[in-house]
Each structure stands twice: as structure tokens, then as C-alpha cells.
Design a protein around this motif. Structure first.
Motif, mmCIF file in Angstrom:
data_model
loop_
_atom_site.group_PDB
_atom_site.id
_atom_site.type_symbol
_atom_site.label_atom_id
_atom_site.label_comp_id
_atom_site.label_asym_id
_atom_site.label_seq_id
_atom_site.Cartn_x
_atom_site.Cartn_y
_atom_site.Cartn_z
ATOM 1 N N GLY A 21 0.742 -0.966 0.037
ATOM 2 C CA GLY A 21 0.110 0.024 0.013
ATOM 3 C C GLY A 21 0.921 1.191 0.020
ATOM 4 O O GLY A 21 2.042 1.266 0.378
ATOM 5 N N ALA A 22 0.394 2.429 -0.413
ATOM 6 C CA ALA A 22 1.058 3.710 -0.583
ATOM 7 C C ALA A 22 1.293 4.261 0.778
ATOM 8 O O ALA A 22 2.379 4.909 0.972
ATOM 9 N N GLY A 23 0.586 3.893 1.862
ATOM 10 C CA GLY A 23 0.709 4.588 3.008
ATOM 11 C C GLY A 23 0.802 6.079 2.955
ATOM 12 O O GLY A 23 1.439 6.810 3.574
ATOM 13 N N THR A 24 -0.210 6.671 2.199
ATOM 14 C CA THR A 24 -0.271 8.000 2.143
ATOM 15 C C THR A 24 -0.562 8.859 3.089
ATOM 16 O O THR A 24 -0.036 9.873 3.435
ATOM 17 N N ARG A 25 -1.213 8.364 4.421
ATOM 18 C CA ARG A 25 -1.438 9.017 5.365
ATOM 19 C C ARG A 25 -0.400 9.174 6.173
ATOM 20 O O ARG A 25 -0.411 9.958 7.174
ATOM 21 N N MET A 26 0.867 8.580 6.123
ATOM 22 C CA MET A 26 2.159 8.701 6.705
ATOM 23 C C MET A 26 2.841 9.907 6.166
ATOM 24 O O MET A 26 3.517 10.586 7.055
ATOM 25 N N LYS A 27 2.368 10.458 5.270
ATOM 26 C CA LYS A 27 3.170 11.803 4.564
ATOM 27 C C LYS A 27 4.544 11.697 4.603
ATOM 28 O O LYS A 27 4.884 12.348 5.409
ATOM 29 N N SER A 28 5.077 10.676 3.935
ATOM 30 C CA SER A 28 6.441 10.493 4.086
ATOM 31 C C SER A 28 7.299 9.648 2.929
ATOM 32 O O SER A 28 6.509 9.279 2.173
ATOM 33 N N ALA A 29 8.567 10.138 2.624
ATOM 34 C CA ALA A 29 9.117 9.637 1.719
ATOM 35 C C ALA A 29 9.619 8.024 2.065
ATOM 36 O O ALA A 29 10.100 7.264 1.227
ATOM 37 N N VAL A 30 9.519 7.747 3.308
ATOM 38 C CA VAL A 30 9.655 6.194 3.681
ATOM 39 C C VAL A 30 8.424 5.704 3.523
ATOM 40 O O VAL A 30 7.544 5.855 4.154
ATOM 41 N N PRO A 31 8.589 4.499 3.021
ATOM 42 C CA PRO A 31 7.094 3.757 2.987
ATOM 43 C C PRO A 31 7.020 3.291 4.231
ATOM 44 O O PRO A 31 7.718 3.169 5.227
#
Ligand code: UD1
Ligand code: CA
Length: 501
Positions: A21-31
Motif C-alpha cells: 500500500g502507498a501509506g499516504t496518510r504517513m505523509k512520508s518519503a519512507v514507505p
């Protein structure tokens, strides 16, 4: 008999860990799955829990920023296979991608997520055992939670699970269900493949939902069961950094609890942080604001803190480490460190050695009973036993081009404010006079004095600082001295003589 044997071990055909998953809610360049808690990535916890099942195949489905995830897995879990999900079309598609590298697999396939860091291998094992005991085709891990918002809800008819409905697709009645899908399952492999083949993205998120396989199985008359986990925090996922911090705090709380039950005194659990994998003996005491990281181990009876961070540090029995920052260092039995010490990589303190206030060490072997008590830089040094290093000593290890080593033999004494310019060798049983700048070797039994001869210039203040408070103090002191008889006369006479020069 053989069936009994398989129940005893929880070995499964495969575990598929979804981590694409993109993990967009982390707002991060790190997966997302590479974010850390208790010193380790979320994906490494997921792989550890999965490994407890001794799967024949352990597959992590990667996608978003997959190069980073693959590189990390190659380092921490080289036994893992990765499968690529090209686009994040949903959890159903993720598992399909995972099965693609397990062509024709039969038996039990366990599916977990890379973002559920508190899940234990024990819980997975119990899930597999209950799957077998109930002779299910699918077994879900579920939990009853205080706030089910965001999770898929378990819809039951009577006691029987009939389907899972996602938050976005749920009716108001369904949203009131407080039993949630943990996203952790045991599937019969063939049923799973069949269910995935029939998935359609007809839902609020336009995704292929793995959860739809449940309704498919029920419709096909297969047995679907659920195991409700009391410890619901184990099922909690991390989707943003608020949840990451909450899970990190909970994991830390669990690590501290385990340590306390194993005989460690933790004075302030709210400010003590211990990484997963840190080794603490009985009767260790941790004072407030202590952080123990990496592969740190602490011996029996040692006291650490307050205000101390140890990273990959080995501390011996009954040692004391106060207000210290240390990394890749060894601290011997009964040694004392701090307050305000900085031990850098390659520091090794012997038994009952001491490093005191405002001392920095690096690649320094400090022998048994040797003391470096105050205000010193000790880099690239080998000190024998029973050495005493005076306050303010500097081991000048760098000549602008290379680092060089200083050695000091057993029971030698280095006076305060000395500079030892490496490479230099001070033998055992030698003295260095305070304030020396040592550039040449010192032999056994020798006293090295390397500083300007003291010279007192009489009358200097009267000539060069006339009229100052210092001058007045000097005149008064000379007058007093003059009143002291012979000695004073001599002093006053000397002054007059200097003035005449
Ligand atoms: C999912 C479940 C939900 C459950 C929840 C538990 C579905 C449809 N929903 O929802 O019922 O309550 O988990 O935490 O399965 N992933 C991929 N590829 C994708 C999408 C996701 O690999 O295309 C991975 C993610 O990286 C993550 C896991 O699957 O590790 C779960 O995905 P996420 O988007 O967090 O699912 P939820 O919406 O939480
Ligand atoms: Ca999730």
C-alpha cells in the motif's frame, strides 16, 4: 497420529504479508512499513510473527517504493521472498500478487499485514490451531474494540460469520458493530485462489477487497470461523503517525512490563524507552529518562540513568552509568561512567574503570581500575590497568591527516592539563608532569616534564599596570610583607632592586 503431529506444530504452507500500500496518510518519503517502533521496522515485526509459523514460503507483497522495502528485507530477513503488486488495487489484488509467486500452492495460507506491529507469533499460532480444531476453510482474527471506526466490521447471522463490510460501504447499523476484522486470516489455498479470481471492485473505494472472499466462501457452503482476540491492541494497524506513536508507546509499555516482571526496577516507566531485543539482567535499575537502544545488554545489579542513552552498549554487572550518551561501547563490571560522559564507538572500559564528568572517549581501551575522571578527550588510546589521567588531559590523536594511537602503561600517572600528542608511548610506572605537552615516548619509572620553566618577574605589575586595583593590592601585600620582618624586608628590597633595573 500424523494429523495430531501437524496440529502440534503450526507449520503452514505459506504466509503472505501485504505491504504494498502507498501509506499516504504517513505523509512520508519512507514507505509506511519501514517506519520504526522499539528500534525496528514495522515490516520486521510482521516477518518475525509470520516466522513463528515456520511457513514453507514467506512472501511479502511489495509495491509502493518497493526498492526501499526490498533492500531493507534483504538486510533483516533474507529468507523472505517478495512479490510485486504493480498498482495498489486493493488487498484482494495484493494477495493475488502474492499467490502468483506460489503457483499451484495447496494447504493453509496465512495472510497478514505489514502495518500491524503488535501482532505476535503466538497469536498467529493460536489462530492456525483454532482453524484446524474447527476444521475451517477460512478463519479470521477479529477483536471487539472500543472504537471500530475505519475497520471492516464482522457481520454475523447468529454466531456464524457471513461477511465483512468495510467502513465506507457499511450501513449505520453495520457501523454500530464493534467486532472488527484484524486483516489477519488463515485460508485454504485453493478456496482463496478461487475467491480472489471472482473479486470485483464494486464498492465505495473501487478496490478489490480481500474481505469479499469471505462472502464468496459462505455462499459456496464452506466453513468460515472467527477467533476473537481479547488483546485487541495486537490487531491495531498503523495508518498515520499518530497511530505510530500510540503503537510505539504501547509496545514500549509491553517491553517494560516484561522487563519488570523479569526483575528489572524501572523507576519511571513513562520516560524509559527500551528497544526490542535489549537484554536486561535481574536487579538492573533504570532511572528516569533512560533510553536503551539496539543490541544493548545490561548486567546484573547495574544502575543506568537518569538521562542516559545507550546504543549497542554492553554494560557489566554492578556498573553505574549516570547522565551519559554512549554508542558501541563496552563498560566493565563495577565500572562507573558519568555524569555527563560521551562514549563513542570502540570504547572499552575494564573492571572498576571510571570515566567521569565531561569526558569524551573514542576507540579507547581503558584498563581495569583506570580512571579518566574529569574534562578529558581520550581518542585512539590504549590505557593499561590502574592508570590515572589528570583533569583536562587531551589525547591529541589527529595530526590533520591521520589518526594515531597513544598508549599508557599500567599504573602510570598523567598530570592535569597534559596534551599527549600521538603517536606516543608512555611506559608503565611513569609520570607525566601537569601541564606537559608530550611528543616523545616516556620510559618506565621516568617523570616527563615538557613545559616552560616558571619565571617570576618582580615589579611587573607596578611597572605595567600602575594605578590598577591589582597594583594597589600588590602594594598592600608588599607593605604587609615588609612588616613581617626579614622575609618582608627581602621582598620589599627585591622589589626596589627590580625597579632600579
Ligand atoms: C483492511 C481490511 C479491513 C480491516 C483492516 C485491518 C480490506 C478491504 N479491508 O483495511 O477489513 O479491518 O485492514 O487493519 O482488506 N495493501 C497492499 N496493496 C493494496 C492495498 C493494501 O499491499 O492494494 C496492504 C497495505 O500495505 C497494508 C494492508 O494491505 O499493509 C492493509 O491495507 P490498508 O489499506 O491499510 O487496509 P485497511 O483500509 O486498513
Ligand atoms: Ca490499515
Amino acid at each position: 497420529m500424523s494429523e495430531h503431529a501437524t496440529v502440534e506444530s503450526s507449520q503452514v504452507a505459506a504466509v503472505v504479508v501485504m505491504a504494498a500500500g502507498a501509506g499516504t496518510r504517513m505523509k512520508s518519503a519512507v514507505p509506511k512499513v519501514l517506519h520504526r517502533l522499539a528500534g525496528r521496522s514495522m515490516i520486521s515485526f510482521a516477518v518475525d510473527a509470520a516466522s513463528a509459523l515456520e511457513p514453507q514460503h514467506l512472501v511479502v507483497v511489495v509495491g509502493h517504493e518497493r526498492e526501499q522495502v526490498e533492500a531493507h528485507l534483504a538486510e533483516v530477513a533474507p529468507q523472505v521472498k517478495t512479490a510485486v503488486q504493480e498498482r495498489p488495487l486493493g488487498t484482494g489484488d495484493a494477495v493475488r500478487s502474492g499467490l502468483a509467486v506460489l503457483a499451484g500452492i495447496t494447504g493453509e495460507v496465512v495472510v497478514t499485514s505489514g502495518d500491524v506491529p503488535l501482532l505476535t507469533g503466538q497469536t498467529l499460532t493460536e489462530l492456525v490451531v483454532s482453524h484446524r480444531d474447527q476444521r475451517n476453510d477460512i478463519t479470521l482474527l477479529t477483536a471487539v474494540v472500543p472504537d471500530p471506526t475505519g475497520y471492516g466490521r464482522i457481520v454475523r447471522e447468529g454466531a456464524t460469520v457471513t461477511r465483512i463490510v468495510e467502513q465506507q460501504d457499511a450501513t449505520a447499523d453495520e457501523r454500530a458493530i464493534d467486532e472488527i476484522n484484524a486483516g489477519i486470516y488463515v485460508f485454504d489455498a485453493e478456496l482463496l485462489a478461487e475467491g480472489l479470481a471472482g473479486l470485483q471492485a464494486k464498492n465505495a473505494q473501487g478496490e478489490l477487497y480481500l474481505t469479499d472472499v469471505i462472502a464468496h466462501a459462505v455462499a459456496a457452503g464452506r466453513r468460515v470461523g472467527a477467533r476473537v482476540l481479547d488483546d485487541y491492541l495486537q490487531t491495531e494497524g498503523v495508518n498515520d503517525r499518530v497511530q505510530l506513536a500510540a503503537m510505539a508507546a504501547e509496545l514500549n509499555r509491553r517491553i517494560l512490563r516484561r522487563a519488570m516482571l523479569d526483575g528489572v526496577t524501572i523507576v519511571d516507566p513513562t520516560t524509559t524507552w527500551i528497544h526490542d531485543g535489549v537484554d536486561l539482567a535481574e536487579d538492573v535499575t533504570l532511572l528516569p529518562n533512560t533510553s536503551l537502544e539496539g543490541a544493548t545488554s545490561i548486567g546484573r545489579g547495574a544502575t543506568i540513568g537518569p538521562d542516559t542513552t545507550l546504543i549497542d552498549v554492553e554494560v557489566g554487572e554492578n556498573a553505574t552509568v549516570i547522565r551519559t550518551h554512549a554508542e558501541l561501547a563496552e563498560i566493565g563490571d563495577g565500572a562507573t561512567v558519568g555524569p555527563f560522559s560521551y562514549l563513542r564507538p570502540g570504547t572499552e572500559l575494564g573492571v572498576k574503570a571510571k570515566v567521569g564528568a565531561f569526558v569524551e572517549t573514542k576507540k579507547a581501551i581503558i584498563g581495569d581500575g583506570t580512571k579518566v575522571p574529569h574534562l578529558t578527550y581520550c581518542g585512539d588510546a590504549v590505557l593499561g590497568e590502574g592508570v590515572n589521567i589528570g583533569a583536562g588531559t587531551i589525547f591529541a590523536n589527529y595530526d590533520g591527516v591521520t589518526k594515531n594511537t597513544t598508549t599508557v602503561g599500567d599504573h602510570s600517572f598523567v598530570g592535569s592539563d597534559s596534551v599527549l600528542v600521538a603517536p606516543v608511548h608512555i611506559a608503565g610506572g611513569a609520570y607525566v608532569a601537569a601541564g606537559s605537552t608530550i611528543t616523545g615516548d616516556v620510559g618506565p619509572g621516568e617523570l616527563a616534564v615538557a613545559r616552560g620553566q616558571q619565571r617570576n618577574i618582580r615589579g611587573w605589575v607596578a611597572r605595567r599596570r600602575a594605578g590598577t586595583a591589582t597594583d594597589r593590592a600588590a602594594q598592600a601585600a608588599l607593605k604587609d610583607a615588609a612588616g613581617l620582618g626579614d622575609q618582608g624586608d627581602t621582598l620589599a628590597g627585591a622589589q626596589r632592586q627590580e625597579e632600579a633595573e
